[in-house]
Design an enzyme around this catalytic site. Structure first.
Site, mmCIF file in Angstrom:
data_model
loop_
_atom_site.group_PDB
_atom_site.id
_atom_site.type_symbol
_atom_site.label_atom_id
_atom_site.label_comp_id
_atom_site.label_asym_id
_atom_site.label_seq_id
_atom_site.Cartn_x
_atom_site.Cartn_y
_atom_site.Cartn_z
ATOM 1 N N HIS A 8 0.810 -1.220 0.000
ATOM 2 C CA HIS A 8 0.000 0.000 0.000
ATOM 3 C C HIS A 8 0.844 1.271 0.000
ATOM 4 O O HIS A 8 0.298 2.378 -0.130
ATOM 5 C CB HIS A 8 -0.948 0.001 1.198
ATOM 6 C CG HIS A 8 -2.297 0.568 0.902
ATOM 7 N ND1 HIS A 8 -2.507 1.518 -0.078
ATOM 8 C CD2 HIS A 8 -3.521 0.323 1.446
ATOM 9 C CE1 HIS A 8 -3.787 1.837 -0.120
ATOM 10 N NE2 HIS A 8 -4.430 1.120 0.792
ATOM 11 N N ASP A 27 -2.551 1.786 -4.709
ATOM 12 C CA ASP A 27 -3.818 2.091 -4.043
ATOM 13 C C ASP A 27 -4.910 1.156 -4.540
ATOM 14 O O ASP A 27 -4.737 0.449 -5.551
ATOM 15 C CB ASP A 27 -4.213 3.547 -4.299
ATOM 16 C CG ASP A 27 -3.201 4.526 -3.720
ATOM 17 O OD1 ASP A 27 -2.652 4.228 -2.643
ATOM 18 O OD2 ASP A 27 -2.958 5.571 -4.356
#
Length: 456
Positions: free
Chosen positions: A427, A431
């Site tokens: 992450h 995204d």
């Protein structure tokens, strides 16, 4: 006759340390040049180490399953070649020589400090000055004695009091040979139960216990009847990699389901002819790998790595594939996977899987991967969250294909072959929107495999 030292060889471009999984020879064995003497394990790859010399195995210098840096001396070989004793001593007592060099440097620094202190006595008082004022000089010198890990180990094994050993090294330092040649019966008193504080702390930090006789670390909780088995080198490498991945990479996870009825029909139609023509079975897995490779072309953000605050976009698409055996998990790499057809991917997957199961993967076979695809559906899994293979940014879990009833546009129902695609992402880089679009393209690519011509 001379003694030669064999060092831990370079086992790969990014490999900095390795361990001996098993010795293939015993001390005293006669060997020829290029004979295998040991199997080394690094990053889940087992490699045979050949001898550089012909001669007799004299001494193993490291323990089994103990990680050591590349270039560490691992075994002594006695050869018939002529050689100077000085060369042998330097090789055999490299630890002593290194510490002597360190002491020379420290002594040089101390002389500079003392010189400056004489010029400005009111501003500086060294620790050695304070110590000499409160203790006899002889006591100070003995309390500051330093011993190499090899010297400490031999002294402990033979119950030798190092205070009673006369050193022949530089500045009276005790070397390995001093301890080996010391007559234990000549000790004036039994060896103290506790070594000097500095030696004890040094031993704890630098000397590792033998893994052959007991586990490498204490076991916290056991019950009656529990069996304690030390992890082998490959399992330790897996553990190290997994801890690194989960510690450094913030994982996020999402899943989509895909209709792969067309792939099931195509495989059923062509598998017999494919086996006859190509010599290997046609599985479902190459279809998923091909679909992922095609999607990576459109979504290069997935084919990246995080490196000290930078995002590295990899030019090549090197697909890591997970291969499980009864004992371990290997992740060999299909380099430049975008250069392969479905048929080519099938052959490469079969080749790498065979090497993994036979324990014959080379360092190049497992290095350079940029994304991983894992066929968790092969053992019936329907949903899972994979741990990303550090330093990659994503891993896709392909689950088992199951038949389901789906509604049709005319209000009826149809039977479809459905599969869950589970994606874990880093992450820091990727995204949810980017990951979702990538998975949608993977689904679309899977739906395009409808004709036999797609195999080549």
């Amino acid at each position: 006759m001379s003694i030669r030292i064999i060092e831990m060889p370079h086992l790969g471009e990014s490999v900095t340390e390795a361990s001996i999984a098993v010795w293939l020879v015993a001390e005293g064995d006669k060997i020829e040049k290029y004979d295998p003497i040991a199997e080394a394990v690094s990053d889940k790859v087992t490699t045979e180490i050949p001898s550089n010399y012909s001669g007799i195995v004299k001494e193993f210098l490291i323990e089994v399953d103990t990680d050591v840096p590349i270039g560490t001396p691992i075994v002594k070989i006695e050869t018939e070649e002529d050689g100077e004793d000085e060369t042998v001593e330097v090789s055999a007592d490299s630890e002593d020589v290194q510490e002597e060099k360190s002491e020379e440097f420290i002594n040089h620094i101390n002389k500079e400090i003392d010189k400056e202190a004489e010029e400005q006595p009111q501003e500086r008082e060294t620790k050695s000055d304070a110590k000499q004022s409160s203790e006899p000089k002889e006591s100070s010198e003995k309390s500051s004695a330093r011993y190499s890990p090899a010297v400490v180990r031999i002294a402990q094994e033979r119950d030798i009091d190092l205070k009673q050993v006369e050193g022949t090294g530089k500045h009276g330092r005790i070397t390995r040979k001093d301890v080996e040649n010391f007559d234990v019966s000549s000790q004036s008193q039994p060896r103290a139960e506790k070594a000097p504080e500095q030696t004890e702390s040094q031993t704890q930090s630098e000397q590792k216990p033998k893994s052959e006789s007991r586990p490498s670390s204490p076991v916290s909780h056991t019950s009656a009847g529990d069996e304690i088995v030390p992890a082998d080198g490959i399992r330790k490498a897996i553990a190290k990699k997994m801890v690194q991945s989960t510690t450094e990479i913030p994982h996020a996870w999402l899943m989509v389901e895909a209709d792969v009825t067309n792939i099931v029909k195509l495989r059923e139609k062509t598998k017999e002819q494919f086996k006859k023509q190509e010599g290997i079975s046609l599985s479902f897995f190459p279809f998923f790998v091909k679909a992922v490779v095609q999607a990576l072309k459109k979504h290069p953000i997935i084919n990246t790595s995080w490196d000290n605050g930078n995002i590295v976009y990899h030019k090549d698409i090197n697909m890591s594939i997970a291969v499980a055996t009864d004992e371990h998990l290997f992740v060999p790499v299909i380099h430049n996977a975008d250069h392969y057809s479905l048929s080519g991917l099938s052959k490469e997957i079969s080749r790498l899987a065979g090497l993994a199961r036979d324990g014959k993967l080379s360092s190049s076979d497992i290095s350079g991967g940029t994304m991983t695809v894992n066929n968790t559906g092969s053992f019936g899994s329907v949903q899972s969250m994979g741990i990303i293979n550090h330093p990659q940014a994503a891993i896709l879990q392909v689950e088992s294909i199951n038949k389901r009833f789906l509604p049709t546009e005319d209000g009826g129902f149809k039977t479809a072959d459905m599969v869950n695609l589970c994606l874990s992402i880093d992450h820091r880089i990727i995204d949810g929107l980017q990951a979702g679009r990538f998975l949608q393209d993977v689904k679309e690519n899977l739906s395009k495999f409808t004709d036999e011509s797609n195999l080549y």
